[in-house]
Structures are given as structure tokens and as C-alpha cells.
Write a protein that holds these residues in place. Structure first.
Motif: not given
Lengths: 306, 509
Positions: A166, A169, A173, A176-177, A180, A183-185, B60, B81, B84, B96-98, B106, B109-110, B112, B114-115, B159
Motif C-alpha cells: 500500500k 503504491l 501515486m 505521479d499525480s 489524484a 482526492a483519495m484523502g 471540496y 473523504r 466517499r 483522477t486515475l494515477v 488504481n 489503492i483507492s 479505504a 487497502a491492505p 472505480k
């Protein structure tokens, strides 16, 4: 040139590659980690020198070179953390701060290091890998330091972690952005702060190798720009830890050409061959600047105008 | 995430949402109601407050007044967050994809949860199971950077579904898609809303999409709600009137009948490589006569952007020649000036302007070193430059605070207008236009298309490269289709139809 001379030159270059490459490797891995998170730390030259000084001083005072290595790492982290914190402030340019940190790190090392130029500190031992060959020269060349193995292991771990964890990644992430990641917190500043700090640790350890193993003493001319060359090396390695290791060996080998030729009596162009790593850096920068593959692998957030 | 539980659609309601930036009310007292399982369209011109509204919903922005109800419960969303966690997902206009991560990376990891260490064998299996339940797929094993726009858009939506979101907000989701892809994706989402699996709020200004897919709509103008209701009870004329209010939309310029002139622009066997060094233009041959629009249609990624880049000097030509009135043309500043070649590249903010320089400076790019803007070719006088800019701003209705504001601060339509003003205000012999109406609103589209038509009527040779087939059919005298780096089909617009063009676009010749 007889076969024997060629063999000697080859061995000398091999030995040089194994010895000289380690600091390149650690600094490059540290820079790789930092740049993967989207930030450039040009201050690793200063980190390297401060690491070398701290390692030597602590080894001298405690008598344990490994404590020295740890101290070098901590000193490196401190500089990395400082860089990471300052860059977090609004409208701060990471390249400019990096250059300031480079001067700060070397200056600090020279200031505290004056007292340690004379005394001799306990040095790191070496692992004889080549005794089985029965060839004395080969055996000397294949004497390596555990830090080299640790460096390779760190590179393998980083390479695995970038794909399979994790945190790996999240670092990619963020690099690279940033939008993004936000946006994922994910806190972009925190990730970069941690990556710069960890990168500083690795660069500091690289410095410990310089003062505690090869060349194995502390003086002000110890590093001669290896920390800066390592930054170029990361670009050459296209931000891949394993390729960083390979590139470090290549740099180490070119650095050994001059001394190797001298050892067989070829002194013509000695200074030219000693300059080989710098010339190589120049050519690598030119070649990779035009490479389209390099531009695809570069982390999207790296920029000098941020 | 639970694999078998059905996704329940969520209802959303805003009451009196107000957002004020400084002295500017971006959103004034907007109430919008989205029933659970409905497909809701949010219509409005650029700057009408659509984005402000959804950004306030998504956390936002913090609305200055007003409240948000999710499933009839008043809910406070403090940040994205939070949104979401409540099941609100948004697909943005920009992706918003990396880019450097693969699709699978992608998605995982998106999450919440994610291991720490990712077991890829297990994750791949559960991703495959997830995709099997989805109405559409996207490649998961390659870096997102190498996907086509349509695939990226599908992946963005996948996603959100993977994250189990119950209400999706789509910000102009089809602006990067081919008509077929757009219909496919919206149709599939419509199916999901019909089955009450999700609710959808879609920002758009394409009426066709509203009438074919949406159940209900809200129309915003200047930050206020000016209408809404059931789509079935409204005509597109009603919607247009609500959207643009009393603004006078310029009539489309008529196509003047004129005999075909002499060949002006001649592309002879153009070849070029893409960024990876692979051939992308494989001998493009095309002639454009004076007073003619040739429209190049094609699925995106068949070499259209590279052709434009070659013509605008952004990409080196490997082989072939460009002739203008039988004279060889090299894309240099001097040649553009001498041969009167002008262009409207796609994404003008990136390709035709320097965002941080002022509107006046950007408008002077073609002639800043010519009198009266400069003496001796190097001593610049900002005065005449600014005066000229003022005149162009008024003539082309560019909405900007002053000629000195950075052009990057302008909205998309106004940047396009500013570039148009620069390129079309003089004498034009050759005009190269790429996707000129990409992402623009109703009024701007009409405006820009009629400007292009006017240039044709005045005798310019116009090469129009567009991914919007309707645009090509509306404007072009002749239609060409580009497929795999070649022009595979050319026909006068009266002698062809959508089906034939579509077949050639798909690569069947």
C-alpha cells in the motif's frame, strides 16, 4: 599489453566497482525514493558528507562502527526531514532548498568535523568473498563490505514494495499525480516529508561507508560530488531501484579505471581517466535528456517550477 | 467490500445551497432534488455554477448557506473523504486515475481498506469477479497512461462502482468519448439506475444526452436554479431557453455557394513518428481548395493529433512535403506569416497560449514583433498591443476582467474565443482547426462554428480535424476519414452518410 596486465586491470576495475559503488548506490536509492514521491532533494551531497562525519565521530567515541552507521543515518534523516519540512511551506522551490541544504550539510560537517581529521576511528570490517579462488589479487578485489549487500537488499525491497504494498503504491501515486492522491484523502505533504526523511537516512548511510570503509578516513575532500552524481544516476536508472544498483556499479567501475591503469604503470592520461565518472555523468545526462522512454518513466510531479 | 449485496441507489437533495467567493455569488440558493435510482441531468452554460454546486456537495467547498440531504437525512460533508464514506462518488472532467499505476493498482489503492501488503493473486481474482458483474470492462494490467480516453473514462466509473458508491456525479463524462462510446457508457449507467442500483447526476450541455438518458433535470444560470423537472415534459427548446436566458445566440453563418477554388493546401505523403518513435502518420495525402472546409473524422488516436502537431510545427516531419499554393511550406514563424496560415489547435490553453501571460500578450503572439507593436522588430510597445487587445476583446466578446489578466484565468470558452480573435482577425489563407468546440457550451459552440464558416466563405482553405462527427457533417464541404495514420476515405458531404463514414472510421474499407 599482455594477458596478465589485462587481467590485473580487469581485477582492479572489478574491485573498484565493488568498493566505490556503495555510496553511489545508497544516495541513488535515497534520491529514487524521494523523487518517486514527487520531490527532488539535491541536498544529498551535503547529507553524504554530514553522514560521513557523524559516522566517523560516533565510531571514534563509542568504538562501534555500526553505531556510527546508525548515527550517519540519523543525521541524514534529520537533514532530509528539514528539507521535507521546508518544502511543505507554500511557494517553496525544492531545487533551491536542495542546493541550500547541500551547502548547509557540508558546512555543518566541516564545522564539527575539524576535530576528527587527526584521530583514527574503528572501521567497518569486510567479508572475504574471493578466498576460494586461490588468487591473491582476486581475493583482495572481492573483499566486500556488508553495506554493499544491505544496499542491494534495500533496492530489492524497494522494488518489491513499490509494486506490492500500500505504501509503495501511495508513494508512486503521490509522485505521479498529487491531485489524484489528494482526492483519495492522502496527505501529499506528509508522504513527501516521510519519503525525503527516509531518503536522507539512506544517503547518510552512504556517507558512513565513505569514512568507515573506503577510503576509510574523514577529511574535507571525502565526497567530491558523489552525492550530486547520484542524482544524475537516478535519472539514468529511470527511477527504478534495481537499475539504480546497476548504474551505481557502472559508475564505480568507471571511477576505478584511472587507478587501475595506474597500477599497471599506465600513467598517461591519469587525470583524464580519473575524470571518467564526471564525463560519464555528462554523457548520461545528454543521452537521457533525449530519450523518450525516460520521459515516460519520470514521475509526473517532478518539476523545477513547482 | 461485499460482493453479493445489491448496490442501493441513494437519494440526494440540496436545500438553499449558497456559495460566495469574495464579492461574487457563484451559487445562490440552489435547491435540487435527485430521487433514488434516477438519472438526473444538471444543465447550464460555462460558469453557471454547476461545478461549484457539485464541489459543494462533494466537500471540496464549504457552502456558506444551505444543507444537504442524503436519503432524506441531513448530512454534513466536510471533505471529499467524508463524501466517499457516505457513498458519493464523482467522475471529474480531468481524470483522477494515477497515470503510472495500472488499472488494478488504481482500483485496489483507492479502497479505504487497502491492505498493507497486497496479495496480487487474491486481488486479481476478486477484481475479475467484480468485472464479471459489471456491464462493461476495462483493461486492468497496463499503466493507465497507455489507455485511450474512452477506456480511462470507463475505468473511472468502474472505480466508483468498485468502491460501492451509491450515487455517481459525472462531470461532462462524454466530452472525451466517441459518440458510440458515450452512448454505450450512458446506456449502461441508465440500466443501472433503472434497476435502482445507483443514482446518477450528470453535468452536461448536450441536449441529445439529456433527452435520451436522463429522467429529470435541473438547469442553472448565473448561479441560480432557473428550471427543472421531468425530462419527458420538456422540449430541447425549453431547455435551451432556460440555459442561455436572454443571451442572443448568434445565428449560424450560412454556407455561401461558391465554385471550388484552386488547391491551396496540399499535404503530400506526410509521415511522422509518435513519442515512442513508432510510425503514426503513414503517408497522409490530402488537398484542400480555397473556400472549402475539409473535415477529417476518425476515432481518436488514429493520428489526428499528430497531424495537427505536424502542421503547427510541434512535431518533426519524417517524410513528405506540405505545399501552400504550390510553394513548399516549412512550419516556421516566418512562413506562417508570409503564407497566412493560422490554426486553432485542440486544448488551446496548452497548445496556443502561455497561461501565465496576459490576454493582451497572448493575443499579440502573431504580430508582437511587427509595427505598430514593435519598433525595429525588437523594441516592443505595450500600448498598441493593449489597444488592439481591447478591440479584439470587444469584437469577439471575450469575457475577461482586463487585457492584463493572465489568460489562464479565463474559462475554456473564453480562451478559445481569445485564440480565435488572434488567429482570425487578419487575412486568412489556410486555417487548421482541431476539435474547436471540445468541452464548450451551447452558445460558444454556435459562435465558433459560424466563425469558421465565415472564414471559408471569405475564401480560406479550412482543414477541420474533429472527433465530433456531427461537427464534421455540419461544417465540411468534403469529409475525409483518418484511420491508422492514413486518409482512407474522401467524399463530398452530400454524397456520403453516417453509416459509410462510420464503417471507414472503424477501419473497414
Amino acid at each position: 599489453m599482455s594477458d596478465n596486465t589485462l587481467f590485473i586491470v580487469f581485477i582492479a576495475i572489478l574491485g573498484g566497482a565493488l568498493r566505490v559503488s556503495t555510496p553511489f548506490m545508497f544516495v541513488a536509492l535515497g534520491e529514487c525514493l524521494t523523487e518517486k514521491s514527487g520531490r527532488v532533494n539535491l541536498g544529498l551531497e551535503g547529507t553524504l558528507v554530514l553522514g560521513a562525519m557523524s559516522a566517523y565521530a560516533i565510531s571514534y567515541h563509542t568504538g562501534s562502527p555500526w553505531l556510527g552507521v546508525l548515527a550517519a543515518g540519523c543525521a541524514g534523516s534529520a537533514l532530509g526531514a528539514m528539507h521535507g519540512y521546508i518544502c511543505k511551506l507554500p511557494k517553496v522551490n525544492d531545487v533551491a532548498i536542495g542546493i541550500a541544504m547541500m551547502l548547509f550539510g557540508t558546512g555543518l560537517a566541516f564545522f564539527f568535523g575539524k576535530a576528527y581529521i587527526q584521530p583514527t576511528a574503528p572501521r567497518l570490517g569486510s567479508i572475504p568473498l574471493g578466498d576460494w579462488t586461490g588468487n591473491a589479487q582476486l581475493a583482495t578485489a572481492l573483499q566486500i563490505n556488508s553495506l554493499l549487500i544491505i544496499g542491494i537488499l534495500v533496492a530489492m525491497a524497494m522494488s518489491w514494495a513499490f509494486a506490492n504494498t500500500k505504501w509503495g503504491l501511495i508513494i508512486r501515486m503521490t509522485g505521479d499525480s498529487a491531485p489524484a492522491a489528494m482526492a483519495m484523502g492522502v496527505s501529499v505533504d506528509l508522504v513527501r516529508f516521510l519519503a525525503t526523511t527516509a531518503g536522507g537516512f539512506l544517503a547518510g548511510v552512504g556517507g558512513a561507508f565513505l569514512s568507515l570503509y573506503y577510503p576509510g578516513s574523514w577529511n574535507q575532500g571525502l565526497s567530491s560530488g558523489q552525492g550530486l552524481m547520484a542524482v544524475a544516476l537516478v535519472i539514468f536508472a529511470r527511477w527504478d531501484p534495481l537499475r539504480c544498483v546497476a548504474a551505481a556499479f557502472l559508475f564505480g567501475a568507471t571511477g576505478a579505471i584511472g587507478p587501475a591503469l595506474q597500477s599497471v604503470g599506465i600513467t598517461q592520461g591519469y587525470y583524464f581517466f580519473n575524470a571518467a565518472p564526471y564525463i560519464l555523468t555528462l554523457f548520461i545526462m545528454i543521452a537521457s535528456a533525449g530519450s523518450k522512454r525516460a520521459s515516460r518513466d519520470v514521475p509526473g510531479e517532478l518539476s523545477i517550477t513547482k | 467490500m461485499s460482493v453479493d449485496a445489491p448496490v442501493r441507489a441513494m437519494a440526494l437533495e440540496t436545500i438553499g445551497m449558497t456559495k460566495i467567493f469574495g464579492s461574487f455569488t457563484a451559487l445562490g440558493d440552489v435547491s435540487m432534488k435527485v430521487e433514488a435510482g434516477s438519472f438526473h441531468a444538471l444543465l447550464g452554460e460555462n460558469g453557471a455554477g454547476k461545478s461549484t454546486l457539485v464541489k459543494s456537495i462533494m466537500g471540496y467547498y464549504h457552502a456558506d448557506r444551505g444543507s444537504l440531504l442524503l436519503d432524506r437525512q441531513e448530512t454534513l460533508i466536510r471533505n471529499p473523504r467524508d463524501a466517499r464514506a457516505h457513498g458519493l462518488g464523482m467522475v471529474y472532467q480531468h481524470f483522477t486515475l494515477v497515470p503510472c499505476l495500472t488499472g488494478a493498482e488504481n482500483l485496489v489503492i483507492s479502497r479505504a481498506d487497502a491492505p498493507g501488503v497486497i496479495d496480487w493473486t487474491k486481488e486479481k481474482k476478486s477484481l475479475d469477479a467484480f468485472l464479471d458483474r459489471m456491464p462493461f470492462r476495462a483493461p486492468l494490467d497496463v499503466p493507465v497512461a497507455s489507455l485511450a480516453a474512452g477506456e480511462k473514462q470507463k475505468l473511472e466509473i468502474l472505480k466508483l462502482l468498485y468502491l460501492d458508491q451509491r450515487l455517481l456525479i459525472l462531470d461532462e463524462p462524454t466530452s472525451v468519448l466517441t459518440p458510440q462510446e458515450a452512448d454505450e457508457i450512458l446506456g449502461l449507467l441508465k440500466g443501472m439506475t433503472d434497476r435502482k442500483e445507483i443514482s446518477v447526476v450528470m453535468i452536461t450541455h448536450k441536449f441529445r444526452e439529456v433527452t435520451s438518458f436522463a429522467d429529470s433535470l435541473t438547469v442553472l444560470r448565473r448561479g441560480r436554479r432557473v428550471g427543472g423537472g421531468n425530462v419527458a415534459e420538456m422540449s430541447t427548446d425549453d431547455m435551451a431557453r432556460m440555459m442561455i436566458g436572454d443571451t442572443q445566440v448568434r445565428d449560424r453563418a450560412k454556407r455561401a455557394e461558391r465554385p471550388a477554388g484552386k488547391t491551396t493546401l496540399d499535404l503530400a505523403g506526410l509521415m511522422a513518428d509518435d513519442d515512442e518513435g513508432l510510425p503514426v502518420l503513414a503517408a497522409v495525402n490530402l488537398k484542400v481548395s480555397a473556400g472549402e472546409i475539409v473535415g477529417i473524422a476518425g476515432v481518436s488516436g488514429n493520428g489526428q493529433s499528430q497531424l495537427v502537431e505536424v502542421l503547427s510545427g510541434q512535431r518533426p516531419l519524417k517524410d513528405g512535403r506540405i505545399f501552400i499554393r504550390d510553394a513548399p511550406f516549412e512550419p516556421t514563424r516566418d512562413a506562417y506569416y508570409r503564407m497566412k496560415v493560422f490554426g486553432l489547435p485542440e486544448e488551446p490553453l496548452k497548445n496556443a497560449t502561455v497561461p501565465r501571460m496576459s490576454v493582451a500578450e497572448n493575443m499579440a503572439f502573431r504580430n508582437f514583433d511587427k509595427p505598430p507593436n514593435a519598433k525595429l522588430g525588437w523594441w516592443l510597445s505595450p500600448g498598441p498591443m493593449r489597444a488592439k487587445a481591447r478591440e479584439l476583446i470587444a469584437r469577439y466578446q471575450v469575457k475577461t476582467q482586463s487585457p492584463d489578466s493572465p489568460i489562464g484565468d479565463l474559462s475554456g470558452g473564453n480562451v478559445q474565443r481569445a485564440v480565435l480573435a488572434r488567429e482570425l482577425s487578419g487575412d486568412v489563407d489556410v486555417l487548421i482547426v482541431a476539435n474547436p468546440c471540445f468541452g464548450l457550451d451551447f452558445a460558444s459552440v454556435a459562435e465558433i462554428r459560424s466563425q469558421i464558416m465565415e472564414q471559408r466563405n471569405k475564401g480560406a482553405a479550412v482543414l477541420l480535424i474533429s472527433e465530433d462527427l456531427d461537427e464534421v457533417l455540419e461544417l465540411a464541404d468534403r469529409v475525409a476519414v483518418m484511420s491508422e495514420g492514413k486518409i482512407t476515405y474522401v467524399a463530398p458531404v452530400q454524397e456520403t452518410d453516417r453509416a459509410t463514414i462510420g464503417m471507414h472510421m472503424a477501419g473497414h474499407h
